[in-house]
Write an enzyme that holds these catalytic residues in place. Structure first.
Site, mmCIF file in Angstrom:
data_model
loop_
_atom_site.group_PDB
_atom_site.id
_atom_site.type_symbol
_atom_site.label_atom_id
_atom_site.label_comp_id
_atom_site.label_asym_id
_atom_site.label_seq_id
_atom_site.Cartn_x
_atom_site.Cartn_y
_atom_site.Cartn_z
ATOM 1 N N ASN A 43 -18.529 -51.655 -28.920
ATOM 2 C CA ASN A 43 -17.132 -50.935 -29.094
ATOM 3 C C ASN A 43 -16.155 -51.695 -28.136
ATOM 4 O O ASN A 43 -16.305 -51.642 -26.662
ATOM 5 C CB ASN A 43 -17.335 -49.663 -28.614
ATOM 6 N N LYS B 51 -13.179 -51.334 -27.677
ATOM 7 C CA LYS B 51 -12.138 -50.641 -27.137
ATOM 8 C C LYS B 51 -10.703 -51.478 -27.408
ATOM 9 O O LYS B 51 -10.552 -52.115 -28.488
ATOM 10 C CB LYS B 51 -12.435 -50.163 -25.864
ATOM 11 N N HIS C 191 -15.118 -40.562 -30.235
ATOM 12 C CA HIS C 191 -15.239 -41.249 -28.824
ATOM 13 C C HIS C 191 -14.468 -40.446 -27.808
ATOM 14 O O HIS C 191 -13.438 -39.874 -28.099
ATOM 15 C CB HIS C 191 -14.824 -42.859 -28.954
ATOM 16 N N GLU D 197 -12.906 -41.068 -25.355
ATOM 17 C CA GLU D 197 -11.351 -41.685 -25.057
ATOM 18 C C GLU D 197 -10.365 -40.808 -26.184
ATOM 19 O O GLU D 197 -9.568 -40.708 -25.810
ATOM 20 C CB GLU D 197 -11.510 -43.226 -24.912
ATOM 21 N N GLU E 83 -22.849 -40.184 -25.619
ATOM 22 C CA GLU E 83 -22.019 -40.644 -24.419
ATOM 23 C C GLU E 83 -21.872 -39.947 -23.470
ATOM 24 O O GLU E 83 -20.574 -39.292 -23.521
ATOM 25 C CB GLU E 83 -20.861 -41.693 -25.095
ATOM 26 N N GLY F 252 -17.941 -46.567 -18.547
ATOM 27 C CA GLY F 252 -17.236 -47.446 -17.706
ATOM 28 C C GLY F 252 -17.150 -47.456 -16.548
ATOM 29 O O GLY F 252 -16.401 -47.722 -15.391
ATOM 30 N N SER G 190 -22.498 -47.438 -19.803
ATOM 31 C CA SER G 190 -22.853 -48.262 -18.627
ATOM 32 C C SER G 190 -24.072 -49.201 -18.987
ATOM 33 O O SER G 190 -24.936 -49.233 -18.444
ATOM 34 C CB SER G 190 -22.980 -47.730 -17.209
HETATM 35 P P1 13P Z 1 -19.230 -48.894 -21.334
HETATM 36 O O1 13P Z 1 -20.292 -49.231 -21.713
HETATM 37 O O2 13P Z 1 -17.983 -49.748 -20.690
HETATM 38 O O3 13P Z 1 -19.788 -47.682 -20.171
HETATM 39 O O4 13P Z 1 -18.621 -47.904 -22.473
HETATM 40 C C1 13P Z 1 -19.420 -47.166 -23.077
HETATM 41 C C2 13P Z 1 -18.731 -46.694 -24.497
HETATM 42 O O5 13P Z 1 -17.721 -45.920 -24.203
HETATM 43 C C3 13P Z 1 -18.852 -47.239 -25.558
HETATM 44 O O6 13P Z 1 -18.391 -46.521 -26.776
#
Ligand code: 13P
Length: 270
Positions: A28, A30, A114, A116, A187, A193, A233
Protein backbone atom coordinates in the site's frame (compact mmCIF):
# COMPACT_ATOMS: atom_id res chain seq x y z
CA UNK A 1 8.97 -40.88 16.71
CA UNK A 2 6.53 -41.12 13.85
CA UNK A 3 4.76 -37.90 14.82
CA UNK A 4 8.10 -36.14 15.08
CA UNK A 5 9.12 -37.24 11.62
CA UNK A 6 5.83 -36.09 10.18
CA UNK A 7 6.08 -32.73 11.95
CA UNK A 8 9.54 -32.29 10.58
CA UNK A 9 8.27 -32.49 7.03
CA UNK A 10 4.81 -31.08 7.54
CA UNK A 11 4.81 -28.45 10.28
CA UNK A 12 1.27 -27.85 11.58
CA UNK A 13 0.73 -24.64 9.67
CA UNK A 14 1.40 -26.39 6.38
CA UNK A 15 -1.00 -29.18 7.21
CA UNK A 16 -3.67 -26.52 7.80
CA UNK A 17 -2.78 -24.35 4.81
CA UNK A 18 -4.66 -25.35 1.67
CA UNK A 19 -2.30 -26.42 -1.07
CA UNK A 20 -3.36 -23.75 -3.55
CA UNK A 21 -3.58 -20.92 -1.02
CA UNK A 22 -0.83 -18.48 -1.87
CA UNK A 23 0.40 -15.84 0.51
CA UNK A 24 -0.84 -12.43 -0.60
CA UNK A 25 1.68 -9.64 -0.21
CA UNK A 26 0.20 -6.20 -0.78
CA UNK A 27 2.13 -2.96 -1.03
CA UNK A 28 0.00 0.00 0.00
CA UNK A 29 1.89 3.01 -1.28
CA UNK A 30 -0.58 5.38 0.43
CA UNK A 31 -0.24 9.05 -0.61
CA UNK A 32 3.40 8.84 -1.67
CA UNK A 33 5.40 9.25 -4.85
CA UNK A 34 6.50 11.48 -7.67
CA UNK A 35 6.72 10.43 -11.31
CA UNK A 36 10.43 9.86 -10.75
CA UNK A 37 10.22 7.94 -7.47
CA UNK A 38 7.40 5.73 -8.79
CA UNK A 39 9.39 4.87 -11.93
CA UNK A 40 12.37 4.04 -9.73
CA UNK A 41 10.30 1.83 -7.42
CA UNK A 42 8.79 -0.05 -10.38
CA UNK A 43 12.31 -0.57 -11.72
CA UNK A 44 13.45 -1.94 -8.35
CA UNK A 45 10.55 -4.40 -8.24
CA UNK A 46 11.01 -5.38 -11.88
CA UNK A 47 14.67 -6.16 -11.23
CA UNK A 48 13.84 -8.11 -8.07
CA UNK A 49 14.20 -11.59 -9.52
CA UNK A 50 11.73 -14.47 -9.42
CA UNK A 51 9.13 -14.42 -6.68
CA UNK A 52 8.40 -17.54 -4.61
CA UNK A 53 5.78 -19.75 -6.28
CA UNK A 54 3.54 -19.43 -3.20
CA UNK A 55 3.50 -15.60 -3.31
CA UNK A 56 0.86 -13.43 -4.98
CA UNK A 57 1.88 -9.78 -5.14
CA UNK A 58 -0.29 -6.67 -5.45
CA UNK A 59 0.69 -3.01 -5.25
CA UNK A 60 -1.66 -0.09 -4.66
CA UNK A 61 -0.29 3.20 -6.01
CA UNK A 62 -2.14 6.51 -5.68
CA UNK A 63 -4.73 6.91 -8.46
CA UNK A 64 -2.49 9.39 -10.33
CA UNK A 65 0.16 6.73 -10.91
CA UNK A 66 -2.02 3.70 -11.60
CA UNK A 67 -1.89 3.99 -15.38
CA UNK A 68 1.88 4.34 -15.60
CA UNK A 69 2.44 1.55 -13.06
CA UNK A 70 0.10 -0.80 -14.95
CA UNK A 71 1.99 -0.13 -18.14
CA UNK A 72 5.46 -0.63 -16.73
CA UNK A 73 5.31 -3.12 -13.86
CA UNK A 74 6.22 -6.80 -14.25
CA UNK A 75 3.24 -8.99 -15.16
CA UNK A 76 3.37 -11.01 -11.94
CA UNK A 77 2.52 -7.94 -9.85
CA UNK A 78 -1.15 -6.93 -9.90
CA UNK A 79 -2.25 -3.34 -9.36
CA UNK A 80 -4.90 -2.21 -6.89
CA UNK A 81 -6.62 1.00 -5.92
CA UNK A 82 -6.43 2.22 -2.30
CA UNK A 83 -10.10 3.18 -2.21
CA UNK A 84 -13.21 3.08 -4.41
CA UNK A 85 -16.30 5.24 -4.72
CA UNK A 86 -19.62 4.41 -3.10
CA UNK A 87 -21.33 5.26 -6.39
CA UNK A 88 -22.36 2.18 -8.34
CA UNK A 89 -22.09 3.94 -11.70
CA UNK A 90 -19.99 6.51 -13.50
CA UNK A 91 -21.55 9.98 -13.78
CA UNK A 92 -22.00 13.07 -11.68
CA UNK A 93 -19.85 12.04 -8.70
CA UNK A 94 -17.08 14.63 -8.59
CA UNK A 95 -13.86 13.32 -7.17
CA UNK A 96 -14.86 9.66 -7.18
CA UNK A 97 -13.61 6.60 -9.05
CA UNK A 98 -16.40 4.11 -9.77
CA UNK A 99 -15.97 0.35 -9.41
CA UNK A 100 -17.14 -0.36 -12.99
CA UNK A 101 -14.67 2.28 -14.20
CA UNK A 102 -11.81 0.61 -12.33
CA UNK A 103 -12.77 -2.80 -13.70
CA UNK A 104 -13.07 -1.50 -17.27
CA UNK A 105 -9.66 0.13 -16.86
CA UNK A 106 -8.17 -3.31 -16.25
CA UNK A 107 -7.84 -3.27 -12.49
CA UNK A 108 -8.74 -6.36 -10.50
CA UNK A 109 -8.14 -5.27 -6.91
CA UNK A 110 -9.28 -2.60 -4.48
CA UNK A 111 -8.36 -1.91 -0.87
CA UNK A 112 -11.31 -0.91 1.29
CA UNK A 113 -11.70 0.23 4.87
CA UNK A 114 -8.12 1.18 5.57
CA UNK A 115 -7.90 2.69 9.05
CA UNK A 116 -6.65 5.97 7.57
CA UNK A 117 -9.89 6.25 5.58
CA UNK A 118 -11.97 5.22 8.56
CA UNK A 119 -10.35 7.90 10.73
CA UNK A 120 -9.69 10.68 8.18
CA UNK A 121 -12.76 10.30 5.97
CA UNK A 122 -15.20 9.03 8.57
CA UNK A 123 -15.79 5.75 6.75
CA UNK A 124 -17.96 3.61 8.99
CA UNK A 125 -18.06 -0.17 8.86
CA UNK A 126 -21.36 0.12 6.97
CA UNK A 127 -19.74 2.34 4.32
CA UNK A 128 -16.73 0.04 4.05
CA UNK A 129 -19.01 -2.97 3.59
CA UNK A 130 -21.11 -1.11 1.03
CA UNK A 131 -18.07 -0.04 -1.01
CA UNK A 132 -16.61 -3.53 -0.82
CA UNK A 133 -19.86 -5.07 -2.02
CA UNK A 134 -20.05 -2.68 -4.97
CA UNK A 135 -16.48 -3.61 -5.91
CA UNK A 136 -17.30 -7.32 -5.64
CA UNK A 137 -20.46 -6.89 -7.71
CA UNK A 138 -18.30 -5.34 -10.42
CA UNK A 139 -15.91 -8.27 -10.55
CA UNK A 140 -13.14 -6.76 -8.47
CA UNK A 141 -11.31 -8.53 -5.66
CA UNK A 142 -11.21 -6.74 -2.34
CA UNK A 143 -8.60 -6.37 0.37
CA UNK A 144 -10.90 -5.32 3.20
CA UNK A 145 -9.15 -3.86 6.24
CA UNK A 146 -10.04 -4.10 9.89
CA UNK A 147 -8.21 -3.38 13.11
CA UNK A 148 -8.48 -1.85 16.53
CA UNK A 149 -7.10 1.43 17.91
CA UNK A 150 -4.63 1.33 20.80
CA UNK A 151 -7.40 2.54 23.13
CA UNK A 152 -9.61 -0.37 22.05
CA UNK A 153 -6.84 -2.85 22.81
CA UNK A 154 -6.07 -1.27 26.16
CA UNK A 155 -9.74 -1.42 27.08
CA UNK A 156 -9.88 -5.11 26.15
CA UNK A 157 -12.12 -4.40 23.17
CA UNK A 158 -9.94 -5.70 20.34
CA UNK A 159 -12.16 -8.58 19.30
CA UNK A 160 -15.37 -6.61 19.83
CA UNK A 161 -14.16 -3.96 17.37
CA UNK A 162 -12.59 -6.30 14.82
CA UNK A 163 -15.27 -9.00 14.82
CA UNK A 164 -18.53 -7.47 15.94
CA UNK A 165 -18.08 -4.12 14.21
CA UNK A 166 -15.65 -4.35 11.25
CA UNK A 167 -16.13 -7.98 10.22
CA UNK A 168 -19.83 -8.29 11.01
CA UNK A 169 -20.67 -5.50 8.54
CA UNK A 170 -18.82 -7.40 5.81
CA UNK A 171 -20.45 -10.71 6.71
CA UNK A 172 -23.85 -9.01 6.48
CA UNK A 173 -23.07 -7.47 3.07
CA UNK A 174 -21.27 -10.28 1.22
CA UNK A 175 -22.79 -13.41 -0.28
CA UNK A 176 -21.08 -16.74 0.34
CA UNK A 177 -19.75 -16.66 -3.24
CA UNK A 178 -18.36 -13.14 -2.77
CA UNK A 179 -15.87 -14.43 -0.21
CA UNK A 180 -13.86 -16.15 -2.94
CA UNK A 181 -12.68 -12.64 -3.92
CA UNK A 182 -12.18 -11.21 -0.44
CA UNK A 183 -8.93 -10.93 1.50
CA UNK A 184 -9.16 -9.66 5.08
CA UNK A 185 -6.31 -7.41 6.19
CA UNK A 186 -5.94 -7.21 9.96
CA UNK A 187 -4.11 -3.98 10.68
CA UNK A 188 -3.96 -2.96 14.34
CA UNK A 189 -3.90 0.84 14.16
CA UNK A 190 -1.24 1.09 16.88
CA UNK A 191 1.13 -0.89 14.65
CA UNK A 192 0.64 1.19 11.49
CA UNK A 193 3.60 3.41 10.70
CA UNK A 194 4.84 3.23 14.27
CA UNK A 195 7.59 0.64 13.99
CA UNK A 196 5.73 -1.28 16.71
CA UNK A 197 4.86 -4.52 14.95
CA UNK A 198 2.36 -6.86 16.59
CA UNK A 199 4.10 -9.86 18.10
CA UNK A 200 3.42 -13.15 16.31
CA UNK A 201 1.30 -14.15 19.33
CA UNK A 202 -0.76 -10.93 19.23
CA UNK A 203 -1.32 -11.21 15.48
CA UNK A 204 -2.05 -14.94 15.54
CA UNK A 205 -4.62 -14.50 18.32
CA UNK A 206 -6.68 -12.04 16.26
CA UNK A 207 -6.20 -13.93 12.98
CA UNK A 208 -7.42 -17.13 14.62
CA UNK A 209 -10.43 -15.27 16.03
CA UNK A 210 -11.23 -13.90 12.55
CA UNK A 211 -10.96 -17.44 11.15
CA UNK A 212 -13.33 -18.78 13.83
CA UNK A 213 -15.76 -15.91 13.27
CA UNK A 214 -15.87 -16.59 9.51
CA UNK A 215 -16.38 -20.28 10.17
CA UNK A 216 -19.35 -19.58 12.43
CA UNK A 217 -20.89 -16.69 10.51
CA UNK A 218 -20.25 -17.78 6.92
CA UNK A 219 -19.00 -21.36 6.63
CA UNK A 220 -16.03 -23.54 7.58
CA UNK A 221 -15.10 -23.74 3.88
CA UNK A 222 -15.03 -19.96 3.44
CA UNK A 223 -13.10 -19.62 6.68
CA UNK A 224 -10.45 -22.07 5.53
CA UNK A 225 -10.14 -20.57 2.04
CA UNK A 226 -10.15 -16.85 2.92
CA UNK A 227 -6.77 -15.25 3.25
CA UNK A 228 -6.28 -13.19 6.38
CA UNK A 229 -3.22 -10.98 6.00
CA UNK A 230 -1.43 -8.85 8.58
CA UNK A 231 -0.44 -5.19 8.28
CA UNK A 232 1.40 -2.82 10.61
CA UNK A 233 5.16 -2.19 10.56
CA UNK A 234 5.91 -5.30 8.51
CA UNK A 235 9.55 -5.35 7.41
CA UNK A 236 11.91 -7.80 5.81
CA UNK A 237 13.30 -8.44 9.27
CA UNK A 238 10.00 -9.54 10.90
CA UNK A 239 8.04 -11.02 7.95
CA UNK A 240 9.69 -14.44 8.23
CA UNK A 241 8.51 -14.98 11.83
CA UNK A 242 5.01 -13.64 11.21
CA UNK A 243 4.42 -15.79 8.15
CA UNK A 244 4.97 -18.92 10.23
CA UNK A 245 1.84 -18.16 12.27
CA UNK A 246 -0.77 -20.71 11.15
CA UNK A 247 -3.46 -18.11 10.44
CA UNK A 248 -1.33 -15.44 8.73
CA UNK A 249 -1.72 -15.68 4.96
CA UNK A 250 0.33 -12.69 3.89
CA UNK A 251 0.94 -9.02 4.54
CA UNK A 252 -0.28 -5.54 3.75
CA UNK A 253 2.81 -3.37 3.79
CA UNK A 254 3.01 0.42 4.00
CA UNK A 255 6.37 2.12 4.49
CA UNK A 256 8.52 -0.86 3.56
CA UNK A 257 6.57 -1.26 0.29
CA UNK A 258 8.21 1.95 -0.93
CA UNK A 259 11.67 0.40 -0.75
CA UNK A 260 13.57 -2.69 -1.88
CA UNK A 261 12.69 -4.18 1.53
CA UNK A 262 9.36 -5.12 -0.10
CA UNK A 263 11.29 -7.74 -2.09
CA UNK A 264 12.69 -9.19 1.13
CA UNK A 265 9.15 -9.43 2.52
CA UNK A 266 7.93 -11.19 -0.63
CA UNK A 267 10.81 -13.64 -0.51
CA UNK A 268 10.23 -14.29 3.20
CA UNK A 269 7.12 -16.36 2.44
CA UNK A 270 9.02 -18.90 0.33
P1 13P B 1 3.19 0.43 7.70
O1 13P B 1 3.72 -0.83 7.06
O2 13P B 1 3.89 1.66 7.25
O3 13P B 1 3.09 0.29 9.18
O4 13P B 1 1.67 0.59 7.16
C1 13P B 1 0.83 -0.49 7.21
C2 13P B 1 -0.39 -0.17 6.43
O5 13P B 1 -1.17 0.69 6.82
C3 13P B 1 -0.63 -0.89 5.18
O6 13P B 1 -1.91 -0.67 4.69
Amino acid sequence: FRLQTRRQYFPPQHICRMADKKYLIGGNWKCNGTKESVAELVQTLNNGGDFPANAEVVVAPPFLFIDSVMQTIRPDIAVSTQNIGKNTKTGAFTGEIAAPMAKAFGLNWVITGHSERRSMEGETSAIVAEKSKIALDNGLSVIACCGEQLSDREAGNTLAVVLEDHLQAMVDAFSTEDWARVVIAYEPVWAIGTGVVASPEQAQEVHAAIRKFLSEKVSPEVSAATRVIYGGSVKGSNAGTLKDCPDIDGFLVGGAALTADFLTIINAVA
